[in-house]
Design a protein around this motif. Structure first.
Motif, PDB file in Angstrom:
ATOM      1  N   CYS A  83       0.846  -1.193   0.000  1.00 30.90           N
ATOM      2  CA  CYS A  83       0.000   0.000   0.000  1.00 30.90           C
ATOM      3  C   CYS A  83       0.879   1.240   0.000  1.00 30.90           C
ATOM      4  O   CYS A  83       2.024   1.217   0.475  1.00 30.90           O
ATOM      5  CB  CYS A  83      -0.975   0.006   1.173  1.00 30.90           C
ATOM      6  SG  CYS A  83      -0.220   0.055   2.796  1.00 30.90           S
ATOM      7  N   PRO A 142      -1.953   6.530   4.004  1.00 33.94           N
ATOM      8  CA  PRO A 142      -3.291   6.343   3.447  1.00 33.94           C
ATOM      9  C   PRO A 142      -3.953   7.701   3.228  1.00 33.94           C
ATOM     10  O   PRO A 142      -3.645   8.675   3.909  1.00 33.94           O
ATOM     11  CB  PRO A 142      -4.020   5.532   4.531  1.00 33.94           C
ATOM     12  CG  PRO A 142      -3.255   5.809   5.786  1.00 33.94           C
ATOM     13  CD  PRO A 142      -1.843   6.022   5.378  1.00 33.94           C
ATOM     14  N   PHE A 160      -6.789   3.167   1.474  1.00 35.81           N
ATOM     15  CA  PHE A 160      -5.491   2.549   1.242  1.00 35.81           C
ATOM     16  C   PHE A 160      -5.387   2.203  -0.239  1.00 35.81           C
ATOM     17  O   PHE A 160      -6.234   1.477  -0.772  1.00 35.81           O
ATOM     18  CB  PHE A 160      -5.326   1.288   2.093  1.00 35.81           C
ATOM     19  CG  PHE A 160      -5.136   1.553   3.555  1.00 35.81           C
ATOM     20  CD1 PHE A 160      -3.870   1.776   4.072  1.00 35.81           C
ATOM     21  CD2 PHE A 160      -6.222   1.585   4.419  1.00 35.81           C
ATOM     22  CE1 PHE A 160      -3.688   2.024   5.429  1.00 35.81           C
ATOM     23  CE2 PHE A 160      -6.053   1.831   5.770  1.00 35.81           C
ATOM     24  CZ  PHE A 160      -4.784   2.052   6.274  1.00 35.81           C
TER      25      PHE A 160
END
Length: 272
Positions: free
Chosen positions: A146, A150, A263
């Motif tokens: 990821c 985020p 994410f």
């Protein structure tokens, strides 16, 4: 990769396994759907290499007959084992100690080899040779990561990046050269897969996943970054005050309520 670099990369994750496990994102369902689609069926055996605390291993419980989480760091693996016991010791899941270049697996024995936010800590070409050894014909290797931070808001993301960059800088200033970990570039994962010549098909797939997050978790996501933890272990106490300022900013932005944050993931895969 030298044995010392390998040891440094493993030791980087000592001492914050609980913080990591409680705040990092679990492997999203999209991972299972994508890899089952590419494989053409549900996998029988999944090897999750560099599995950490098992966040990426438990996700396969209802989707594979056998899951083997492989993790060289004792602290991380201990948390995975505790979670396994709390889940009534599911027989189809096991956690073992192992290196990416020396997997405790038979040749041509697994359908999927996955690396969730871990492949960049592995020497890519020897690792890919080992992955190809244990994969069945038509089996898949997939590295998925990821993007940090985020997505929540421009202000919080900028503050997150500033804190982590500050901690990384202090860690690099304080650490002895022979103790420093080495990270291979994530944006070269696909090139490494193709360079190996071991996979007849390869590509990158981009997807996203929403998760609920409150102020405490968003602040702790930053604190769970290895560079920040390394700086703290090296005595950079000024990071603590910077982290508290960041937490205050997050608290003001979130208030007492949770919100959904995004994410964004990048998966690089190869089919043997």
């Amino acid at each position: 990769m030298s044995q010392q670099v390998s040891r440094n990369n493993i030791d980087r994750f000592n001492g914050f396994s609980e913080l990591y496990d409680q705040n990092r994102p679990k492997a999203p369902d999209e991972v299972i759907r994508i890899l089952s689609m590419v494989l053409g069926r549900s996998p029988e055996i999944v090897a999750d290499v560099g599995c950490g605390t098992g966040l990426s291993s438990f996700a396969w419980l209802n989707h594979a007959k056998q899951i083997i989480g492989i993790e060289p760091n004792d602290d991380m693996r201990a948390v995975a084992m505790n979670r396994w016991r709390e889940s009534n010791c599911p027989a189809q899941l096991q956690f073992v100690k192992g290196l990416s270049t020396e997997l405790p697996l038979e040749p041509s024995s697994v359908d999927l080899v996955t690396c969730s936010q871990s492949f960049h800590w592995m020497d890519p070409q020897p690792t890919l040779q080992e992955f190809a050894r244990v994969l069945r014909p038509g089996g898949i290797f997939a590295a998925y990561d990821c993007d940090w931070p985020p997505a929540a808001s421009p202000e919080l993301e900028q503050a997150y990046i500033q804190l982590v960059d500050f901690a990384e800088k202090r860690a690099s200033e304080l650490i002895d050269n022979d103790k420093e970990a080495y990270k291979w570039p994530k944006d070269q994962h696909l090139q490494q897969i193709r360079k190996s010549g071991l996979f007849h098909y390869s590509r990158e797939i981009v997807f996203h996943h929403w998760e609920s997050c409150d102020a405490d978790r968003y602040a702790n996501l930053a604190l769970s970054q290895g560079g920040l933890q390394t700086a703290l272990k090296l005595g950079a106490n000024e990071i603590l005050s910077a982290a508290e300022q960041f937490r205050e900013q997050v608290n003001q932005a979130f208030g007492a309520e949770a919100r959904n944050i995004l994410f964004c993931y990048r998966m690089r895969l190869g089919v043997k």
